[in-house]
Write an enzyme that holds these catalytic residues in place. Structure first.
Site, mmCIF file in Angstrom:
data_model
loop_
_atom_site.group_PDB
_atom_site.id
_atom_site.type_symbol
_atom_site.label_atom_id
_atom_site.label_comp_id
_atom_site.label_asym_id
_atom_site.label_seq_id
_atom_site.Cartn_x
_atom_site.Cartn_y
_atom_site.Cartn_z
ATOM 1 N N ASP A 1 7.587 5.216 1.338
ATOM 2 C CA ASP A 1 7.817 4.522 2.758
ATOM 3 C C ASP A 1 8.672 5.622 3.596
ATOM 4 O O ASP A 1 9.476 6.422 2.869
ATOM 5 C CB ASP A 1 8.392 3.309 2.671
ATOM 6 C CG ASP A 1 7.687 2.225 2.100
ATOM 7 O OD1 ASP A 1 6.486 2.287 2.024
ATOM 8 O OD2 ASP A 1 8.328 0.913 1.473
ATOM 9 N N ARG A 2 8.592 5.500 4.666
ATOM 10 C CA ARG A 2 9.380 6.391 5.422
ATOM 11 C C ARG A 2 10.862 6.365 5.213
ATOM 12 O O ARG A 2 11.754 7.273 5.434
ATOM 13 C CB ARG A 2 8.933 6.120 7.224
ATOM 14 C CG ARG A 2 9.520 7.168 8.095
ATOM 15 C CD ARG A 2 9.440 6.466 9.497
ATOM 16 N NE ARG A 2 7.884 6.124 10.001
ATOM 17 C CZ ARG A 2 7.650 5.860 10.925
ATOM 18 N NH1 ARG A 2 8.690 5.634 12.209
ATOM 19 N NH2 ARG A 2 6.294 5.494 11.359
#
Length: 338
Positions: free
Chosen positions: A149-150
């Site tokens: 995930d970012r």
């Protein structure tokens, strides 16, 4: 390069494209393939045209998870992109190198910082892989083996050869890798709760003007035909006032798995802006005494896999980033992990 057949399109007058899949693209998931071909097109739209059947492989419908093979013929439907988006997509990503934990002729393992997407799409012009390619124009191949995930930091594998990509992705799919994260969660995690075996399902939030909203994930029942079995192992690494540091090992790599599984037990991850406790996050962000926690506390800490060439078992570790270490020190962690 993929051979384009009868492709004739621009931002003003889009047309159907037909692509032959070559050896460099073989083994990729259809959604990843389309992200690269349809630069500037929102990720939600890419998934929409796949689900609608407008994207075809050898004239047949396919799913986002379909793996491409050499010689496949892929139909891309007409897709309109605004001139502003098209111009932005045409701009190269700024070249950037990332801290390297391991690198050889087949692969590289980097320590991804939080706040950087692994690839462009969904409102993000570029990510780690585009920046790496720009920084290394001489590289014949650079492909993501898996995703983070970012807002998650830590170990990310990048393949430098197609054979290595396939081998490593097979290991992830067959659950032959070991992936352990460090997560700080709200409350006092019960020591006896060591296994979460709950299926997960994706859904869309309501959007504006009839458009699809953001994608989310939630726990579902075993009777749900769309539910995917998801397994998470949890070990208490340390306790803080009002929070617990966990070592989290995932046996399945579902989207947002750790975040949703931990939140489903009443212990959301600190700083999680999708599945967390928003009031608690606000307090962590602006504490009475600095430093505060200004990001999600989820870090891909350790990774084990077999080298795609030598078959040697590799064990990597990425230490906690400075901002997370500083927060733990501030929060008076009693038993930090070794």
């Amino acid at each position: 390069m993929n051979h384009i057949i009868g492709a004739k399109s621009d931002a003003a007058s889009p047309a159907v494209k037909w692509l032959w899949v070559d050896e460099e693209s073989a083994g990729q998931r259809l959604d990843n393939f389309l992200m690269r071909e349809l630069k500037g097109v929102p990720k939600t739209h890419v998934y929409r045209i796949i689900r609608s059947g407008e994207v075809r492989i050898n004239k047949g419908r396919a799913s986002a998870e379909t793996r491409l093979a050499v010689g496949d013929k892929v139909r891309l439907p007409p897709v309109r992109v605004s001139e502003k988006v098209a111009e932005k997509a045409a701009q190269p990503a700024p070249g950037r190198e990332f801290p390297v934990l391991l690198e050889d002729d087949s692969l590289m393992a980097i320590d991804k910082p939080a706040g950087v997407a692994v690839h462009g799409g969904s409102g993000v012009s570029f990510g780690v892989i585009e920046q790496l390619r720009q920084a290394r124009p001489q590289a014949r191949l650079l492909e993501l083996v898996h995703r983070l995930d970012r807002d998650t930091s830590g170990i990310l594998l990048v393949a430098k050869k197609r054979s290595a990509l396939k081998n490593l992705q097979d290991q992830f799919r067959e659950r032959e890798t070991g992936k352990t994260y460090l997560a700080l969660v709200q409350g006092d995690w019960p020591a006896k709760l060591k296994l979460i075996d709950l299926p997960l399902v994706k859904y869309l939030l309501p959007g504006k003007d009839g458009m699809e909203g953001e994608r989310r994930v939630k726990v579902t029942t075993s009777e749900d035909p769309d539910g995917m079995r998801s397994i998470t192992w949890v070990k208490v690494a340390g306790r803080l006032p009002g929070a617990t540091l966990l070592e989290v090992t995932i046996k399945t790599g579902r989207t947002h798995q750790i975040r949703v599984h931990l939140s489903s037990q009443g212990h959301p991850i600190a700083g999680d802006d999708k599945y967390g406790d928003f009031e608690w996050n606000r307090q962590l962000h602006k504490p009475a005494v600095l430093p505060g926690l200004k990001r999600m506390f989820l870090h891909a800490w350790r990774l084990q896999f077999s080298h795609p060439v030598s078959a040697e078992r590799i064990a990597l570790q990425a230490d906690l980033p400075a901002e997370l270490k500083a927060y733990l020190d501030h929060a008076q962690l009693k038993t930090p992990p070794v």
